[in-house]
Design a protein around this motif. Structure first.
Motif, PDB file in Angstrom:
ATOM      1  N   GLY A  28     -26.324  48.960   1.154  1.00  0.00           N
ATOM      2  CA  GLY A  28     -25.329  47.583   0.978  1.00  0.00           C
ATOM      3  C   GLY A  28     -25.406  46.600   1.947  1.00  0.00           C
ATOM      4  N   TYR A  64     -33.518  39.181  -5.967  1.00  0.00           N
ATOM      5  CA  TYR A  64     -32.540  40.358  -5.171  1.00  0.00           C
ATOM      6  C   TYR A  64     -33.517  41.661  -5.095  1.00  0.00           C
ATOM      7  N   GLY A  91     -30.762  49.478  -3.376  1.00  0.00           N
ATOM      8  CA  GLY A  91     -29.727  48.404  -3.224  1.00  0.00           C
ATOM      9  C   GLY A  91     -30.120  47.054  -4.131  1.00  0.00           C
ATOM     10  N   TYR A  99     -28.213  45.803  -7.346  1.00  0.00           N
ATOM     11  CA  TYR A  99     -27.515  44.468  -7.378  1.00  0.00           C
ATOM     12  C   TYR A  99     -27.978  43.557  -8.369  1.00  0.00           C
ATOM     13  N   PHE A 131     -26.671  42.817   1.255  1.00  0.00           N
ATOM     14  CA  PHE A 131     -26.138  42.215   0.377  1.00  0.00           C
ATOM     15  C   PHE A 131     -24.856  41.608   0.502  1.00  0.00           C
ATOM     16  N   THR A 150     -25.095  37.669   0.458  1.00  0.00           N
ATOM     17  CA  THR A 150     -24.956  36.983  -1.013  1.00  0.00           C
ATOM     18  C   THR A 150     -23.743  37.343  -1.805  1.00  0.00           C
ATOM     19  N   TYR A 151     -23.286  38.602  -1.460  1.00  0.00           N
ATOM     20  CA  TYR A 151     -21.950  38.740  -2.302  1.00  0.00           C
ATOM     21  C   TYR A 151     -20.908  37.664  -1.960  1.00  0.00           C
ATOM     22  N   ASP A 208     -22.737  34.597  -4.742  1.00  0.00           N
ATOM     23  CA  ASP A 208     -22.463  35.261  -6.183  1.00  0.00           C
ATOM     24  C   ASP A 208     -21.120  35.600  -6.589  1.00  0.00           C
ATOM     25  N   SER A 251     -24.674  45.936 -11.061  1.00  0.00           N
ATOM     26  CA  SER A 251     -23.651  44.892 -10.712  1.00  0.00           C
ATOM     27  C   SER A 251     -23.796  44.459  -9.518  1.00  0.00           C
ATOM     28  N   GLU A 252     -23.217  43.296  -8.917  1.00  0.00           N
ATOM     29  CA  GLU A 252     -22.916  42.892  -7.418  1.00  0.00           C
ATOM     30  C   GLU A 252     -22.227  43.864  -6.712  1.00  0.00           C
ATOM     31  N   SER A 271     -22.195  47.378  -7.198  1.00  0.00           N
ATOM     32  CA  SER A 271     -22.681  48.705  -6.946  1.00  0.00           C
ATOM     33  C   SER A 271     -23.145  49.298  -5.711  1.00  0.00           C
ATOM     34  N   PRO A 272     -24.156  48.105  -5.040  1.00  0.00           N
ATOM     35  CA  PRO A 272     -24.346  48.661  -3.702  1.00  0.00           C
ATOM     36  C   PRO A 272     -23.407  48.902  -2.740  1.00  0.00           C
TER      37      PRO A 272
END
Length: 431
Positions: free
Chosen positions: A253, A55, A392, A396, A256, A259-260, A264, A400-401, A403-404
């Protein structure tokens, strides 16, 4: 060098109709580029991960690429306002097309650093001329509509691209599917570059162009920038600050979201994420032109400010999504707000930019990473892009996932507050 007879005939460019002039050429060629691009861009972060990256390295690759775009963007603005727009656009389009082959053949994520650096350098050098030739080919009274068409038509070529490649990816894996997508992108972008070479018309007259010596390019670029900064109106500084904040949040942000959504947190399939992307393009196609016509008739601010005030809420809603239906609904909201803001905000930047400094102003924005389009999913480059991508990736992978995405929402909110306090409709729109 374009012939003088051509220069004398440049003004009717705006009167011939959007489909027959430079705007038509750029819509067609960007559409060809988009067909393959929409197969690669939505899944780029997954490509890095499946080539062995982490990441943090998603952010690192983007950041290195962004840094390589800073100086070329400044030089590109000077060259666009001196030697002309067309030559830079088609030459660097060929360079960008060829660079796609590095992405196609990359045996590991390390090769993506080289590809990203070359991409950013060429795009940075081309960007000011690319934006200026489009801006020069619009008229003040229909500018938002013109920009809307440049946003609507190219994505039509790639409406099904994310879904098609997503289904293929679920069957054969991320890396084989993305290699196929990059090969398609190369063929489409090569065709687009040839068409730009053949059919684009120069918009900078012979009288405005200069003979440029290589030894004077760097000095001329920076002296020209100083001159440009002095004439930038207050309204443009407000827009620039908004674009800086919004752009930084996007850099943190945006890489991601995929991926979020897939690997994930929400755990969508690649095909489902592709379906959301395809649906977003369809919705944008339907609503963007009427919204742009509204902006041309009644003003840009009436669309830009409401859109920006709601964007942070939509990002927060995505953080709490846990199903396909929720992610799909948020995708619809993102698209509607982006369609409200995209062409209107781009037109607002152009309305406030003196034509004779447009290339250099675009270069300053590109070098800093200022976004001219206040829409979720648009990515900045250069200084802001580098800092945001690194931050970012770190957040990430280490905090945490979510946070970005929280930081992206906060930056969008700050930009909206500045707009609400200081942004005003221009009394006169620049030609």
């Amino acid at each position: 060098m374009e012939s003088l007879s051509r220069d004398k005939n440049m003004e009717p460019e705006k009167k011939k109709g959007l489909w027959r002039g430079n705007i038509g050429v750029m819509m067609l060629t960007s559409g060809l580029w988009t067909f393959g691009g929409r197969m690669t861009w939505p899944f780029w972060s997954l490509y890095v991960l499946h080539l062995g990256g982490s990441y943090f390295e998603i952010g690192l690759i983007s950041a290195i690429g962004a840094i390589f775009g800073v100086l070329p963007a400044l030089l590109g603005g000077y060259l666009a306002d001196t030697i002309g727009r067309k030559r830079l656009v088609y030459t660097l389009s060929f360079v960008l097309s060829t660079n796609t082959l590095i992405y196609f053949a990359a045996p590991s994520w390390h090769w993506l650093i080289l590809a990203s650096a070359l991409d950013s350098a060429a795009a940075g050098l081309r960007g000011p001329a690319f934006n200026a030739i489009i801006a020069d080919s619009t008229s003040a009274e229909s500018r938002a509509e013109s920009y809307a068409l440049t946003y609507i038509v190219p994505p039509l070529f790639g409406i099904l691209s994310p879904y098609i490649i997503g289904v293929y990816m679920d069957r054969v894996g991320v890396v084989p599917a993305q290699r196929c997508a990059y090969l398609i992108l190369f063929l489409g972008s090569l065709t687009a570059s040839i068409l730009r070479f053949r059919f684009l018309r120069e918009t900078l007259s012979a009288e405005e162009r200069e003979r440029v010596k290589v030894s004077k390019i760097l000095g001329g670029a920076f002296s020209g920038m100083r001159e440009t900064v002095k004439v930038v109106p207050r309204q443009l500084w407000v827009l620039t600050m908004m674009g800086v904040l919004f752009g930084f949040g996007a850099a943190v942000g945006t890489p991601f979201w995929v991926t979020y959504a897939t690997e994930d947190v929400i755990h969508l399939s690649n095909a489902q994420w592709g379906l959301i992307s395809t649906s977003n393009m369809l919705i944008s196609t339907v609503i963007s032109l009427p919204l742009a016509q509204f902006a041309d008739r009644t003003g840009r601010i009436k669309l830009v400010l409401p859109s920006m005030m709601l964007m942070p809420l939509v990002i927060v809603a995505f953080v709490y999504s846990r199903s396909f239906s929720q992610a799909f609904a948020i995708g619809v909201a993102v698209t509607v707000l982006g369609s409200m803001s995209a062409s209107a905000s781009q037109a607002l930047f152009t309305d406030s930019s003196p034509r004779e400094h447009r290339g250099r102003i675009n270069a300053l924005w590109a070098a800093v990473g200022t976004l001219q389009t206040f829409a979720i999913g648009v990515m900045p480059g250069s200084v802001l892009g580098a800092a945001g991508n690194l931050l970012g990736g770190f957040l990430y992978g280490n905090l945490s996932e979510a946070s970005p995405l929280w930081l992206e929402a906060a930056m969008a909110g700050c930009a909206a507050v500045i707009g609400l306090m200081f942004l005003r409709e221009p009394k006169r729109r620049a030609e």
